[in-house]
Design a protein around this motif. Sequence first.
Motif, PDB file in Angstrom:
ATOM      1  N   GLN A   5       0.828  -1.201   0.000  1.00  0.00           N
ATOM      2  CA  GLN A   5       0.000   0.000   0.000  1.00  0.00           C
ATOM      3  C   GLN A   5       0.865   1.255   0.000  1.00  0.00           C
ATOM      4  OE1 GLN A   5      -3.246   0.286  -0.447  1.00  0.00           O
ATOM      5  NE2 GLN A   5      -3.035   2.531  -0.368  1.00  0.00           N
ATOM      6  N   GLU A   6       1.943   1.233   0.770  1.00  0.00           N
ATOM      7  CA  GLU A   6       2.845   2.385   0.817  1.00  0.00           C
ATOM      8  C   GLU A   6       3.544   2.588  -0.532  1.00  0.00           C
ATOM      9  OE1 GLU A   6       4.128   2.393   5.551  1.00  0.00           O
ATOM     10  OE2 GLU A   6       5.124   1.015   4.142  1.00  0.00           O
ATOM     11  N   LYS A   7       3.848   1.494  -1.201  1.00  0.00           N
ATOM     12  CA  LYS A   7       4.456   1.594  -2.532  1.00  0.00           C
ATOM     13  C   LYS A   7       3.483   2.219  -3.532  1.00  0.00           C
ATOM     14  CE  LYS A   7       7.301  -2.525  -1.718  1.00  0.00           C
ATOM     15  NZ  LYS A   7       7.506  -3.953  -2.053  1.00  0.00           N
ATOM     16  N   LEU A   8       2.235   1.775  -3.455  1.00  0.00           N
ATOM     17  CA  LEU A   8       1.215   2.328  -4.353  1.00  0.00           C
ATOM     18  C   LEU A   8       0.995   3.815  -4.079  1.00  0.00           C
ATOM     19  CD1 LEU A   8      -1.379  -0.609  -4.296  1.00  0.00           C
ATOM     20  CD2 LEU A   8       0.114   0.050  -6.196  1.00  0.00           C
ATOM     21  N   GLU A   9       0.994   4.174  -2.809  1.00  0.00           N
ATOM     22  CA  GLU A   9       0.810   5.587  -2.454  1.00  0.00           C
ATOM     23  C   GLU A   9       1.985   6.435  -2.950  1.00  0.00           C
ATOM     24  OE1 GLU A   9       0.277   5.577   1.762  1.00  0.00           O
ATOM     25  OE2 GLU A   9      -1.778   4.775   1.667  1.00  0.00           O
ATOM     26  N   ALA A  10       3.192   5.895  -2.840  1.00  0.00           N
ATOM     27  CA  ALA A  10       4.367   6.626  -3.318  1.00  0.00           C
ATOM     28  C   ALA A  10       4.292   6.836  -4.829  1.00  0.00           C
ATOM     29  CB  ALA A  10       5.634   5.870  -2.948  1.00  0.00           C
ATOM     30  N   PHE A  11       3.850   5.793  -5.551  1.00  0.00           N
ATOM     31  CA  PHE A  11       3.735   5.925  -7.003  1.00  0.00           C
ATOM     32  C   PHE A  11       2.637   6.924  -7.361  1.00  0.00           C
ATOM     33  CE2 PHE A  11       2.409   4.378 -11.279  1.00  0.00           C
ATOM     34  CZ  PHE A  11       3.609   4.609 -11.922  1.00  0.00           C
ATOM     35  N   GLY A  12       1.545   6.876  -6.635  1.00  0.00           N
ATOM     36  CA  GLY A  12       0.468   7.828  -6.875  1.00  0.00           C
ATOM     37  C   GLY A  12       0.921   9.262  -6.641  1.00  0.00           C
ATOM     38  N   ARG A  13       1.731   9.465  -5.599  1.00  0.00           N
ATOM     39  CA  ARG A  13       2.268  10.799  -5.324  1.00  0.00           C
ATOM     40  C   ARG A  13       3.163  11.283  -6.458  1.00  0.00           C
ATOM     41  NH1 ARG A  13       6.632  12.522  -0.777  1.00  0.00           N
ATOM     42  NH2 ARG A  13       6.302  14.777  -0.854  1.00  0.00           N
ATOM     43  N   LEU A  14       3.959  10.369  -7.013  1.00  0.00           N
ATOM     44  CA  LEU A  14       4.804  10.721  -8.157  1.00  0.00           C
ATOM     45  C   LEU A  14       3.960  11.161  -9.340  1.00  0.00           C
ATOM     46  CD1 LEU A  14       7.461  10.864  -9.717  1.00  0.00           C
ATOM     47  CD2 LEU A  14       7.279   8.387 -10.115  1.00  0.00           C
ATOM     48  N   LEU A  15       2.871  10.450  -9.598  1.00  0.00           N
ATOM     49  CA  LEU A  15       1.985  10.834 -10.707  1.00  0.00           C
ATOM     50  C   LEU A  15       1.399  12.219 -10.474  1.00  0.00           C
ATOM     51  CD1 LEU A  15       0.072   7.486 -11.408  1.00  0.00           C
ATOM     52  CD2 LEU A  15       2.088   8.394 -12.560  1.00  0.00           C
ATOM     53  N   ASP A  16       1.012  12.519  -9.217  1.00  0.00           N
ATOM     54  CA  ASP A  16       0.468  13.849  -8.890  1.00  0.00           C
ATOM     55  C   ASP A  16       1.518  14.933  -9.106  1.00  0.00           C
ATOM     56  OD1 ASP A  16      -1.965  12.743  -8.202  1.00  0.00           O
ATOM     57  OD2 ASP A  16      -1.513  12.648  -6.047  1.00  0.00           O
ATOM     58  N   ILE A  17       2.748  14.654  -8.683  1.00  0.00           N
ATOM     59  CA  ILE A  17       3.830  15.630  -8.864  1.00  0.00           C
ATOM     60  C   ILE A  17       4.090  15.856 -10.345  1.00  0.00           C
ATOM     61  CG2 ILE A  17       6.320  15.990  -8.558  1.00  0.00           C
ATOM     62  CD1 ILE A  17       6.035  14.529  -5.856  1.00  0.00           C
ATOM     63  N   MET A  18       4.050  14.778 -11.140  1.00  0.00           N
ATOM     64  CA  MET A  18       4.259  14.912 -12.579  1.00  0.00           C
ATOM     65  C   MET A  18       3.187  15.783 -13.196  1.00  0.00           C
ATOM     66  SD  MET A  18       6.324  13.790 -15.063  1.00  0.00           S
ATOM     67  CE  MET A  18       6.311  15.502 -15.593  1.00  0.00           C
ATOM     68  N   ASP A  19       1.946  15.616 -12.753  1.00  0.00           N
ATOM     69  CA  ASP A  19       0.856  16.466 -13.244  1.00  0.00           C
ATOM     70  C   ASP A  19       1.125  17.925 -12.908  1.00  0.00           C
ATOM     71  OD1 ASP A  19      -0.470  14.271 -14.236  1.00  0.00           O
ATOM     72  OD2 ASP A  19      -1.835  14.075 -12.526  1.00  0.00           O
ATOM     73  N   ASP A  20       1.587  18.183 -11.676  1.00  0.00           N
ATOM     74  CA  ASP A  20       1.870  19.558 -11.254  1.00  0.00           C
ATOM     75  C   ASP A  20       2.998  20.164 -12.087  1.00  0.00           C
ATOM     76  OD1 ASP A  20      -0.051  19.559  -9.289  1.00  0.00           O
ATOM     77  OD2 ASP A  20       1.327  18.984  -7.677  1.00  0.00           O
ATOM     78  N   LEU A  21       4.057  19.410 -12.281  1.00  0.00           N
ATOM     79  CA  LEU A  21       5.208  19.923 -13.028  1.00  0.00           C
ATOM     80  C   LEU A  21       4.829  20.240 -14.469  1.00  0.00           C
ATOM     81  CD1 LEU A  21       8.060  17.534 -11.769  1.00  0.00           C
ATOM     82  CD2 LEU A  21       7.530  19.856 -11.005  1.00  0.00           C
ATOM     83  N   ARG A  22       4.056  19.361 -15.058  1.00  0.00           N
ATOM     84  CA  ARG A  22       3.657  19.564 -16.456  1.00  0.00           C
ATOM     85  C   ARG A  22       2.749  20.785 -16.611  1.00  0.00           C
ATOM     86  NH1 ARG A  22       5.953  18.369 -21.260  1.00  0.00           N
ATOM     87  NH2 ARG A  22       4.405  17.806 -22.831  1.00  0.00           N
ATOM     88  N   GLU A  23       2.002  21.064 -15.552  1.00  0.00           N
ATOM     89  CA  GLU A  23       1.068  22.194 -15.601  1.00  0.00           C
ATOM     90  C   GLU A  23       1.727  23.517 -15.226  1.00  0.00           C
ATOM     91  OE1 GLU A  23      -2.998  23.724 -13.314  1.00  0.00           O
ATOM     92  OE2 GLU A  23      -2.324  21.641 -13.090  1.00  0.00           O
ATOM     93  N   LYS A  24       2.683  23.488 -14.294  1.00  0.00           N
ATOM     94  CA  LYS A  24       3.159  24.735 -13.701  1.00  0.00           C
ATOM     95  C   LYS A  24       4.630  25.077 -13.976  1.00  0.00           C
ATOM     96  CE  LYS A  24      -0.054  23.833  -9.895  1.00  0.00           C
ATOM     97  NZ  LYS A  24      -0.172  23.495  -8.445  1.00  0.00           N
ATOM     98  N   CYS A  25       5.453  24.100 -14.300  1.00  0.00           N
ATOM     99  CA  CYS A  25       6.891  24.362 -14.468  1.00  0.00           C
ATOM    100  C   CYS A  25       7.222  24.665 -15.928  1.00  0.00           C
ATOM    101  CB  CYS A  25       7.715  23.166 -13.992  1.00  0.00           C
ATOM    102  SG  CYS A  25       9.485  23.346 -14.292  1.00  0.00           S
TER     103      CYS A  25
END
Length: 255
Positions: A5-25
């Motif tokens: 579960q912690e691994k899945l959450e970490a991967f999900g967080r990475l996907l969220d960060i990627m969305d943020d970077l693509r939108e804002k950076c």
Amino acid sequence: MNTKQEKLEAFGRLLDIMDDLREKCPWDQKQTLQSLRHLTLEETYELSDAILQEDLQEIKKELGDVLLHLVFYSKIGSEKGSFDVADVINSLNEKLIFRHPHIYGDTEVKDEEEVKQNWEKLKLKEGNTSILGGVPKSLPSMVKAYRIQDKVKGIGFEFHDAEDAWAKVDEEIQEFHEETDPDKKEQELGDVFFSLINYARISGINPDSALERTNLKFISRFQKMEVLANEQDLKLADMSLEEMDVLWEKAKLLS
């Protein structure tokens, strides 16, 4: 270690960060499949360096960099409406299941070699027209030779043992020495390299790793030579080969 579960959450967080970077950076917004390609190759070689050094903390860091690129490509694919990271993973899952019928089907295998043979046969069933069709054209020559040999081994095109492979090396070296035409001599040298790589592979040695370890060893010893020369107010460029050999032997003792 982390739970699933912690691994899945970490991967999900990475996907969220990627969305943020693509939108804002601004930098991340500008990247394309093509612009990331050379950076991905660089990250892969950095991972390779860490593996050769057996530096687990550095391997962890470099794996993260490579993973970022995989997620980045998937994000761009989703923006193009072609695929997203779930499609990438599901495609991989299905391929792994199909290519492991001894795990997910009723096929029986006796050893690793039979698994590899089945793998190549199954790839042909997937639509590949040649055993060698999956060898990337842009691979470095030594790695490409190794992969070519390993793939044809999967259908039994292989020397019986390392001794037979070394006999081929001897044969190619003899042909190289006997050839006088420059163009043909280059071809013969290529045959020598190819045969040496084959011998190493059959002997259980990865030739690319072996050569890179020698490269690193040479760099280390040569840099020690430079230090020794500086300590004696000498310049290597002004020294004879015999004088440099003396420093080389001292540098070897310091390795």
